[in-house]
Design a protein around this motif. Structure first.
Motif, PDB file in Angstrom:
ATOM      1  N   HIS A  42       0.841  -1.197   0.000  1.00 32.72           N
ATOM      2  CA  HIS A  42       0.000   0.000   0.000  1.00 32.72           C
ATOM      3  C   HIS A  42       0.873   1.242   0.000  1.00 32.72           C
ATOM      4  O   HIS A  42       1.028   1.890   1.024  1.00 32.72           O
ATOM      5  N   PRO A  43       1.457   1.575  -1.145  1.00 34.92           N
ATOM      6  CA  PRO A  43       2.308   2.772  -1.183  1.00 34.92           C
ATOM      7  C   PRO A  43       1.481   4.035  -0.985  1.00 34.92           C
ATOM      8  O   PRO A  43       0.317   4.078  -1.340  1.00 34.92           O
ATOM      9  N   ARG A  44       2.090   5.028  -0.404  1.00 37.52           N
ATOM     10  CA  ARG A  44       1.424   6.317  -0.215  1.00 37.52           C
ATOM     11  C   ARG A  44       1.440   7.055  -1.543  1.00 37.52           C
ATOM     12  O   ARG A  44       2.482   7.219  -2.156  1.00 37.52           O
ATOM     13  N   VAL A  45       0.291   7.456  -1.998  1.00 39.85           N
ATOM     14  CA  VAL A  45       0.168   8.175  -3.261  1.00 39.85           C
ATOM     15  C   VAL A  45      -0.130   9.628  -2.934  1.00 39.85           C
ATOM     16  O   VAL A  45      -0.972   9.919  -2.081  1.00 39.85           O
ATOM     17  N   VAL A  46       0.563  10.540  -3.611  1.00 32.37           N
ATOM     18  CA  VAL A  46       0.331  11.968  -3.405  1.00 32.37           C
ATOM     19  C   VAL A  46      -0.157  12.575  -4.712  1.00 32.37           C
ATOM     20  O   VAL A  46       0.457  12.390  -5.763  1.00 32.37           O
ATOM     21  N   VAL A  47      -1.303  13.269  -4.634  1.00 32.99           N
ATOM     22  CA  VAL A  47      -1.782  14.072  -5.758  1.00 32.99           C
ATOM     23  C   VAL A  47      -1.398  15.497  -5.392  1.00 32.99           C
ATOM     24  O   VAL A  47      -1.931  16.073  -4.440  1.00 32.99           O
ATOM     25  N   HIS A  48      -0.424  16.034  -6.113  1.00 35.33           N
ATOM     26  CA  HIS A  48       0.165  17.323  -5.760  1.00 35.33           C
ATOM     27  C   HIS A  48      -0.763  18.481  -6.107  1.00 35.33           C
ATOM     28  O   HIS A  48      -1.714  18.336  -6.872  1.00 35.33           O
ATOM     29  N   ALA A  49      -0.434  19.637  -5.551  1.00 30.83           N
ATOM     30  CA  ALA A  49      -1.215  20.852  -5.794  1.00 30.83           C
ATOM     31  C   ALA A  49      -1.239  21.156  -7.290  1.00 30.83           C
ATOM     32  O   ALA A  49      -0.293  20.833  -8.009  1.00 30.83           O
ATOM     33  N   PRO A  50      -2.311  21.758  -7.759  1.00 30.36           N
ATOM     34  CA  PRO A  50      -2.428  22.061  -9.189  1.00 30.36           C
ATOM     35  C   PRO A  50      -1.318  22.966  -9.702  1.00 30.36           C
ATOM     36  O   PRO A  50      -0.924  23.919  -9.036  1.00 30.36           O
ATOM     37  N   ALA A  51      -0.833  22.659 -10.903  1.00 33.01           N
ATOM     38  CA  ALA A  51       0.126  23.511 -11.602  1.00 33.01           C
ATOM     39  C   ALA A  51      -0.638  24.679 -12.222  1.00 33.01           C
ATOM     40  O   ALA A  51      -1.863  24.755 -12.123  1.00 33.01           O
ATOM     41  N   ILE A  71      -4.180   7.982  -0.187  1.00 33.92           N
ATOM     42  CA  ILE A  71      -3.962   9.092  -1.116  1.00 33.92           C
ATOM     43  C   ILE A  71      -3.964  10.403  -0.340  1.00 33.92           C
ATOM     44  O   ILE A  71      -4.891  10.697   0.412  1.00 33.92           O
ATOM     45  N   GLU A  72      -2.907  11.158  -0.534  1.00 36.38           N
ATOM     46  CA  GLU A  72      -2.794  12.470   0.089  1.00 36.38           C
ATOM     47  C   GLU A  72      -3.038  13.525  -0.986  1.00 36.38           C
ATOM     48  O   GLU A  72      -2.383  13.526  -2.027  1.00 36.38           O
ATOM     49  N   TRP A  73      -4.009  14.378  -0.747  1.00 39.69           N
ATOM     50  CA  TRP A  73      -4.360  15.437  -1.703  1.00 39.69           C
ATOM     51  C   TRP A  73      -3.749  16.733  -1.217  1.00 39.69           C
ATOM     52  O   TRP A  73      -4.124  17.242  -0.162  1.00 39.69           O
ATOM     53  N   GLU A  74      -2.810  17.287  -1.977  1.00 35.64           N
ATOM     54  CA  GLU A  74      -2.181  18.555  -1.618  1.00 35.64           C
ATOM     55  C   GLU A  74      -2.806  19.680  -2.440  1.00 35.64           C
ATOM     56  O   GLU A  74      -3.060  19.522  -3.625  1.00 35.64           O
ATOM     57  N   VAL A  84       0.973  13.115  -9.964  1.00 38.35           N
ATOM     58  CA  VAL A  84       0.637  12.006  -9.083  1.00 38.35           C
ATOM     59  C   VAL A  84       1.913  11.216  -8.843  1.00 38.35           C
ATOM     60  O   VAL A  84       2.550  10.755  -9.794  1.00 38.35           O
ATOM     61  N   THR A  85       2.299  11.090  -7.567  1.00 35.10           N
ATOM     62  CA  THR A  85       3.529  10.391  -7.239  1.00 35.10           C
ATOM     63  C   THR A  85       3.285   9.312  -6.187  1.00 35.10           C
ATOM     64  O   THR A  85       2.305   9.357  -5.448  1.00 35.10           O
ATOM     65  N   SER A  86       4.211   8.371  -6.153  1.00 36.86           N
ATOM     66  CA  SER A  86       4.253   7.352  -5.106  1.00 36.86           C
ATOM     67  C   SER A  86       5.708   7.271  -4.679  1.00 36.86           C
ATOM     68  O   SER A  86       6.560   6.827  -5.450  1.00 36.86           O
ATOM     69  N   GLY A  87       6.010   7.771  -3.492  1.00 37.02           N
ATOM     70  CA  GLY A  87       7.399   7.867  -3.065  1.00 37.02           C
ATOM     71  C   GLY A  87       8.124   8.846  -3.969  1.00 37.02           C
ATOM     72  O   GLY A  87       7.642   9.949  -4.218  1.00 37.02           O
ATOM     73  N   ASP A  88       9.267   8.425  -4.514  1.00 38.59           N
ATOM     74  CA  ASP A  88      10.043   9.287  -5.410  1.00 38.59           C
ATOM     75  C   ASP A  88       9.644   9.120  -6.865  1.00 38.59           C
ATOM     76  O   ASP A  88      10.195   9.767  -7.739  1.00 38.59           O
TER      77      ASP A  88
END
Length: 78
Positions: free
Chosen positions: A7-16, A59-62, A23-27
């Motif tokens: 269960h990798p941590r997925v980050v949806v980054h702030a809008p460009a 999923i972390e939503w930034e 959308v990233t998972s780790g590096d």
């Protein structure tokens, strides 16, 4: 306890500036999303299609949640 690779941590980054969100998972960058459906597809391609995109703790939503897609309304108003 689940192994981190299951269960990798997925980050949806702030809008460009164009409204897209990385959308990233780790590096690792999994993809660039312009809509919630893109996030679902990116996760499917990463074999994470069982994740509930809008509700998952994985999923972390930034910079805003799954409903935040600046610039998206401009495409529909044309």
């Amino acid at each position: 306890m689940a192994h981190p690779s299951e269960h990798p941590r997925v980050v949806v980054h702030a809008p460009a500036l164009d409204g897209s969100r990385r959308v990233t998972s780790g590096d690792e960058t999994l993809g660039i999303a312009s809509h919630l459906d893109d996030v679902v597809e990116i996760l499917r391609l990463a074999d994470l299609d069982r994740v509930e995109v809008e509700e998952s703790d994985l999923i972390e939503w930034e910079g805003g949640g799954p409903e935040e897609w600046p610039g998206l309304s401009e495409h529909h108003d044309q």
